[in-house]
Design a protein around this motif. Sequence first.
Motif, mmCIF file in Angstrom:
data_model
loop_
_atom_site.group_PDB
_atom_site.id
_atom_site.type_symbol
_atom_site.label_atom_id
_atom_site.label_comp_id
_atom_site.label_asym_id
_atom_site.label_seq_id
_atom_site.Cartn_x
_atom_site.Cartn_y
_atom_site.Cartn_z
ATOM 1 N N PHE A 48 36.273 36.178 46.388
ATOM 2 C CA PHE A 48 37.513 36.582 45.726
ATOM 3 C C PHE A 48 37.802 35.675 44.534
ATOM 4 O O PHE A 48 38.407 36.099 43.549
ATOM 5 N N SER A 49 37.348 34.428 44.602
ATOM 6 C CA SER A 49 37.555 33.525 43.473
ATOM 7 C C SER A 49 36.828 34.020 42.228
ATOM 8 O O SER A 49 37.299 33.824 41.102
ATOM 9 N N ASP A 50 35.682 34.678 42.410
ATOM 10 C CA ASP A 50 34.957 35.241 41.269
ATOM 11 C C ASP A 50 35.756 36.375 40.630
ATOM 12 O O ASP A 50 35.810 36.514 39.404
ATOM 13 N N VAL A 51 36.375 37.199 41.474
ATOM 14 C CA VAL A 51 37.206 38.291 40.975
ATOM 15 C C VAL A 51 38.392 37.732 40.195
ATOM 16 O O VAL A 51 38.713 38.198 39.093
ATOM 17 N N MET A 52 39.043 36.715 40.757
ATOM 18 C CA MET A 52 40.195 36.128 40.080
ATOM 19 C C MET A 52 39.783 35.443 38.778
ATOM 20 O O MET A 52 40.522 35.462 37.795
ATOM 21 N N ALA A 53 38.590 34.846 38.756
ATOM 22 C CA ALA A 53 38.091 34.237 37.523
ATOM 23 C C ALA A 53 37.903 35.301 36.449
ATOM 24 O O ALA A 53 38.265 35.104 35.285
ATOM 25 N N ARG A 54 37.354 36.451 36.828
ATOM 26 C CA ARG A 54 37.168 37.537 35.860
ATOM 27 C C ARG A 54 38.497 38.019 35.312
ATOM 28 O O ARG A 54 38.605 38.387 34.133
ATOM 29 N N GLN A 55 39.533 38.023 36.150
ATOM 30 C CA GLN A 55 40.840 38.510 35.720
ATOM 31 C C GLN A 55 41.667 37.438 34.995
ATOM 32 O O GLN A 55 42.808 37.694 34.613
ATOM 33 N N GLY A 56 41.091 36.240 34.848
ATOM 34 C CA GLY A 56 41.825 35.183 34.173
ATOM 35 C C GLY A 56 42.871 34.525 35.045
ATOM 36 O O GLY A 56 43.819 33.915 34.544
ATOM 37 N N ARG A 60 28.055 38.463 58.615
ATOM 38 C CA ARG A 60 28.074 39.920 58.548
ATOM 39 C C ARG A 60 28.063 40.325 57.074
ATOM 40 O O ARG A 60 28.956 39.967 56.310
ATOM 41 N N ILE A 61 27.052 41.083 56.695
ATOM 42 C CA ILE A 61 26.919 41.522 55.306
ATOM 43 C C ILE A 61 27.525 42.908 55.162
ATOM 44 O O ILE A 61 27.155 43.846 55.874
ATOM 45 N N ASP A 62 28.458 43.031 54.240
ATOM 46 C CA ASP A 62 29.089 44.326 53.974
ATOM 47 C C ASP A 62 28.173 45.199 53.137
ATOM 48 O O ASP A 62 27.780 46.286 53.550
ATOM 49 N N THR A 63 27.829 44.740 51.953
ATOM 50 C CA THR A 63 26.949 45.477 51.062
ATOM 51 C C THR A 63 26.097 44.501 50.263
ATOM 52 O O THR A 63 26.487 43.359 50.026
ATOM 53 N N VAL A 64 24.931 44.975 49.859
ATOM 54 C CA VAL A 64 24.035 44.215 48.983
ATOM 55 C C VAL A 64 23.928 45.002 47.679
ATOM 56 O O VAL A 64 23.520 46.164 47.675
ATOM 57 N N VAL A 65 24.321 44.378 46.581
ATOM 58 C CA VAL A 65 24.479 45.086 45.307
ATOM 59 C C VAL A 65 23.623 44.429 44.225
ATOM 60 O O VAL A 65 23.697 43.207 44.038
ATOM 61 N N PRO A 66 22.818 45.185 43.501
ATOM 62 C CA PRO A 66 22.060 44.611 42.379
ATOM 63 C C PRO A 66 22.997 44.088 41.291
ATOM 64 O O PRO A 66 24.106 44.601 41.112
ATOM 65 N N PHE A 67 22.535 43.078 40.555
ATOM 66 C CA PHE A 67 23.341 42.520 39.467
ATOM 67 C C PHE A 67 23.873 43.609 38.527
ATOM 68 O O PHE A 67 25.000 43.531 38.053
ATOM 69 N N ALA A 68 23.054 44.620 38.263
ATOM 70 C CA ALA A 68 23.441 45.653 37.301
ATOM 71 C C ALA A 68 24.676 46.424 37.749
ATOM 72 O O ALA A 68 25.344 47.063 36.931
ATOM 73 N N HIS A 69 24.995 46.389 39.029
ATOM 74 C CA HIS A 69 26.154 47.123 39.554
ATOM 75 C C HIS A 69 27.206 46.164 40.095
ATOM 76 O O HIS A 69 27.958 46.499 41.010
ATOM 77 N N ALA A 70 27.296 44.979 39.499
ATOM 78 C CA ALA A 70 28.270 43.976 39.955
ATOM 79 C C ALA A 70 29.705 44.489 39.838
ATOM 80 O O ALA A 70 30.567 44.126 40.647
ATOM 81 N N ALA A 71 29.977 45.334 38.850
ATOM 82 C CA ALA A 71 31.337 45.864 38.696
ATOM 83 C C ALA A 71 31.762 46.631 39.945
ATOM 84 O O ALA A 71 32.911 46.553 40.385
ATOM 85 N N HIS A 72 30.827 47.378 40.532
ATOM 86 C CA HIS A 72 31.119 48.102 41.774
ATOM 87 C C HIS A 72 31.488 47.123 42.877
ATOM 88 O O HIS A 72 32.428 47.360 43.651
ATOM 89 N N ALA A 73 30.775 46.007 42.951
ATOM 90 C CA ALA A 73 31.052 45.002 43.982
ATOM 91 C C ALA A 73 32.431 44.376 43.788
ATOM 92 O O ALA A 73 33.174 44.162 44.753
ATOM 93 N N HIS A 74 32.791 44.094 42.540
ATOM 94 C CA HIS A 74 34.121 43.536 42.254
ATOM 95 C C HIS A 74 35.218 44.517 42.671
ATOM 96 O O HIS A 74 36.224 44.115 43.261
ATOM 97 N N ARG A 75 35.018 45.795 42.357
ATOM 98 C CA ARG A 75 36.028 46.793 42.734
ATOM 99 C C ARG A 75 36.170 46.894 44.248
ATOM 100 O O ARG A 75 37.278 47.062 44.773
#
Length: 326
Positions: free
Chosen positions: A25-33, A296-311
């Motif tokens: 979640f810290s990565d998401v908050m970093a993206r949002q400033g 427990r792994i929810d999803t594994v997402v390629p770098f190219a679809h990181a936006a999907h992971a953030h959402r």
Amino acid sequence: MRETADPEPGPGEIRVRVKAAGLSFSDVMARQGLYPDAPKPPCVVGYEIAGVVDKLGPAMTAVTAPAVGTRVMALVRFGGHADVACLPAEQAVEIPDELGFEQAAAIPVNYLTAYHMVVRVATVQPGERVLVHMAAGGVGIAVLQLCGTIHGVVTYGTASAAKHDVLRAEGCTHPIDYRSDDYVRRVRELTGGQGVDVVLDPLGGRDWKKGLSLLRPAGRLVAYGFANLASGERRSLGRLLRQAVGVPLVTPLGLMDRNHTISGVNLGHLWDQATMLREGLQALVSLARAGDITPRIDTVVPFAHAAHAHRRITERRNIGKIVLIP
């Protein structure tokens, strides 16, 4: 995504070919400033990686660093969402055979945060009651698994109803649907009005105030995030102000009168405590080897679809850890 030259490890560093990187979640908050420690954009975020050592820095040897070819997991101070990362050798710990790269990438931030709170800060004791917010997230599930190693601990986990079966499977005694139920009322009902001994709260704002109201004598509130600041894909000034107003005002005298403790945990501000962090990671490796914790792994997402992971995180749809892979 972008291509750059591979970084070179400096003195005291190793270079790791990243096989998996955790998204927090810290990565998401970093993206949002909303994360004050994040580097100025454009930047590479990411606090945790798992991969293979492929180069040692100058004067480093297999005695002072993991040997080339060693599978390691590590904390990094941003820069983890890349296929190559350089970091101080002391921040890396060998991955046990029981874990794959994706599971290993789920440990450094989530499980170390959970371990630091449960074992060092809140010092959860046998038979105590623990309220865990965002219990189906990466840290929440880590907390439930760690509480399961302490005899007789009763856990109350807030999550949407669709995630309750998973919470029960992870050892949560009382899942609570925060969307359809008032969790404060429900906790009081389940505890006969007594409340809980520990509240682990990554939400912030008004929820910190609610958590304090649920503490028994000698109770501990641990604040380790402010997820209420982030709602949707963009930051909202109005939401920031509303949540700031909701932060409870406390004084040492007030805490003394109520026999309460408030603690704060920010793993990103413990970088100079290398020994403490390493000891925590090593303890978690031992627990993983013993089968006491299993990420427990929810999803594994390629770098190219990181936006999907953030959402997926901002919409609070994940159950467990989201992992990015090159």
